[in-house]
Design a protein around this motif. Sequence first.
Motif, short mmCIF file in Angstrom:
data_model
loop_
_atom_site.label_atom_id
_atom_site.label_comp_id
_atom_site.label_asym_id
_atom_site.label_seq_id
_atom_site.Cartn_x
_atom_site.Cartn_y
_atom_site.Cartn_z
N ASP A 23 -9.48 -14.79 -9.19
CA ASP A 23 -8.19 -15.46 -9.40
C ASP A 23 -7.31 -14.52 -10.20
O ASP A 23 -7.72 -14.00 -11.24
CB ASP A 23 -8.40 -16.78 -10.16
N ILE A 24 -6.12 -14.29 -9.70
CA ILE A 24 -5.21 -13.36 -10.36
C ILE A 24 -3.89 -14.06 -10.62
O ILE A 24 -3.28 -14.63 -9.70
CB ILE A 24 -5.00 -12.10 -9.48
N ASP A 25 -3.44 -13.99 -11.87
CA ASP A 25 -2.12 -14.53 -12.22
C ASP A 25 -1.09 -13.43 -12.00
O ASP A 25 -1.33 -12.27 -12.32
CB ASP A 25 -2.09 -14.97 -13.69
N GLY A 26 0.05 -13.79 -11.49
CA GLY A 26 1.12 -12.82 -11.32
C GLY A 26 0.99 -12.07 -10.02
O GLY A 26 0.23 -12.46 -9.11
N GLN A 27 1.72 -10.97 -9.94
CA GLN A 27 1.76 -10.21 -8.69
C GLN A 27 0.38 -9.61 -8.38
O GLN A 27 -0.27 -9.06 -9.28
CB GLN A 27 2.79 -9.09 -8.79
N VAL A 28 -0.01 -9.71 -7.12
CA VAL A 28 -1.32 -9.19 -6.69
C VAL A 28 -1.13 -7.75 -6.22
O VAL A 28 -0.51 -7.49 -5.18
CB VAL A 28 -1.91 -10.06 -5.57
N THR A 29 -1.61 -6.84 -7.00
CA THR A 29 -1.55 -5.41 -6.70
C THR A 29 -2.97 -4.85 -6.75
O THR A 29 -3.90 -5.52 -7.22
CB THR A 29 -0.69 -4.67 -7.74
N HIS A 71 -3.30 5.26 -0.48
CA HIS A 71 -2.25 6.12 -1.02
C HIS A 71 -0.98 5.35 -1.38
O HIS A 71 0.02 5.95 -1.76
CB HIS A 71 -1.93 7.23 -0.02
N GLU A 72 -1.05 4.04 -1.28
CA GLU A 72 0.09 3.24 -1.73
C GLU A 72 0.10 3.23 -3.26
O GLU A 72 -0.95 3.39 -3.91
CB GLU A 72 -0.05 1.80 -1.22
N PRO A 73 1.27 3.06 -3.86
CA PRO A 73 1.30 2.95 -5.34
C PRO A 73 0.38 1.82 -5.82
O PRO A 73 0.33 0.75 -5.20
CB PRO A 73 2.77 2.65 -5.64
N ALA A 74 -0.35 2.09 -6.89
CA ALA A 74 -1.33 1.11 -7.37
C ALA A 74 -0.69 -0.18 -7.84
O ALA A 74 -1.34 -1.23 -7.90
CB ALA A 74 -2.16 1.72 -8.49
N ASP A 75 0.60 -0.11 -8.16
CA ASP A 75 1.28 -1.33 -8.62
C ASP A 75 2.14 -1.95 -7.52
O ASP A 75 2.99 -2.80 -7.79
CB ASP A 75 2.11 -1.04 -9.87
N ALA A 76 1.94 -1.52 -6.25
CA ALA A 76 2.66 -2.14 -5.13
C ALA A 76 1.98 -3.46 -4.76
O ALA A 76 0.75 -3.59 -4.85
CB ALA A 76 2.66 -1.20 -3.93
N ALA A 77 2.79 -4.41 -4.31
CA ALA A 77 2.23 -5.71 -3.91
C ALA A 77 1.33 -5.54 -2.69
O ALA A 77 1.66 -4.81 -1.75
CB ALA A 77 3.37 -6.68 -3.58
N LEU A 78 0.18 -6.20 -2.71
CA LEU A 78 -0.72 -6.16 -1.56
C LEU A 78 -0.19 -7.11 -0.48
O LEU A 78 0.61 -8.01 -0.75
CB LEU A 78 -2.14 -6.55 -1.99
N PRO A 79 -0.63 -6.95 0.77
CA PRO A 79 -0.13 -7.80 1.86
C PRO A 79 -0.35 -9.28 1.58
O PRO A 79 -1.30 -9.67 0.89
CB PRO A 79 -0.97 -7.34 3.06
N ASP A 80 0.54 -10.10 2.15
CA ASP A 80 0.47 -11.55 1.93
C ASP A 80 -0.89 -12.12 2.35
O ASP A 80 -1.40 -13.06 1.73
CB ASP A 80 1.57 -12.25 2.73
#
Lengths: 98, 371
Positions: A23-29, A71-80
């Motif tokens: 369970d993750i609060d906030g944006q999932v990256t 290679h995506e930025p580690a703080d980019a949102a993961l797919p829905d």
Amino acid sequence: MIRVVLPAHLRTLARVDGEVQLDIDGQVTATAVLDALEARYPTLRGTIRDQSTKKRRAFVRFFACEQDLSHEPADAALPDEVTSGKEPFLIIGAMAGG
Amino acid sequence: MSGVRVLVGTRKGAFVLTSDGKRTDWDVSGPHFTGWEIYHVKGSPADPDRLYASQSSGWFGQQIQRSDDGGSTWTPVDNHFEYDGVPGTHQWYDGTPHPWEFARVWHLEPSLTDPDTVYAGVEDAALFRSTDGGKGWQELSGLREHGTGSSWQPGAGGMCLHTILLDPSNPERIFVAISAAGAFRSDDAGKSWLPINKGLRSGGIPDVDAEVGHCVHRLAMHPSAPGTLFMQKHWDVLRTDDAGDQWHEVSGNLPSDFGFPIDVHAHEPETVYVVPIKSDSEHVPPDGRLRVYRSRTGGNEWEALTNGLPQSNCYVNVLRDAMAVDSLDSCGVYFGTTGGQVYASADAGDNWAPIVRDLPAVLSVEVQTLP
């Protein structure tokens, strides 16, 4: 609820079977997923990313939704589909070695 | 009845081999940590049930495992080895500056008196210590920063700190060896360090008797004579009788003085064992014959020990941490090969037999003598 699939050696190390659910609060990256994963399983610290620099280890990849997200930025949102739990976040040990 | 526990690290896991004092029938436990490289497993002299293991992988990095029950169960402890301060650079293979980067733990040396204190020799070369059973590691950075570190260069296997010897008569004195920097001594429990390489001559470096730059493969000490050290160097077998202030060569009649391991008989401080290897470019036994050589005179005069060892078509190597002795009345000698055999002799090397034949390539062998 985020579904995470670990490679076999890390499942053994963490003593888990099958998928891990987080369970993750906030944006999932990727960073948020790894932070939550390492908080629950401290023995995984350093196995996926460097403990100090947080840089992904060279022979570890991140896949989801049939895409290589390594290679995506580690703080980019993961797919829905990952955020919703429909698709897992795959942590892969590269095909290499003997 | 007394017995022995042989701790074997391999390319694909750890194995624990146990026997009674006769050392003829063996129980084999393992693999533990299957699929991982186990560079070293060693038990605490102060508590034989306390073991430490270095578990590593090119994919997933370093783990340190600890057992409190003699290897039946294991628990991962801290695996974060962070160099003290800004680590700077050493020399790369091509002579250019290269940043210090942690790769793996080669050797774990538990304290002689405290089961919770353990030293770790790592690649890139540095010495770490834990005083809480592996829950946290701190670098003894005086070694890396004593002044010559920027000129150290890796050997072919990496720039590894592979040998740690603790002086049983002086808790302040520690010896370490680094490939390819040389041997070093601390007389203040690891705070400050001195290169101890006088007398070493290495043809592969520009200044053959430089202060550092020597590819020391292994050091050995007998606990009753801690000022005497024996060294297997890249080429040459040497000894010192003044704690490293001066070395002299004792290769004598060895068929080759290239090799990796060296060890000392448990009860005879002048009885020394080596495994000659053909050359630096051919890491195989001379003539395809696996022979341990023993000197009962502290070097120079060596005899081949062959009974029970393959004397034809044998082309395995014995790595630097893959030989050990037990301390039973008749000293047992053990070594493991890159072909996966672990050989044991219960009579100081006169006769040998394999305990196991088909393990993964053996990286390390240690022995515990159990009450």
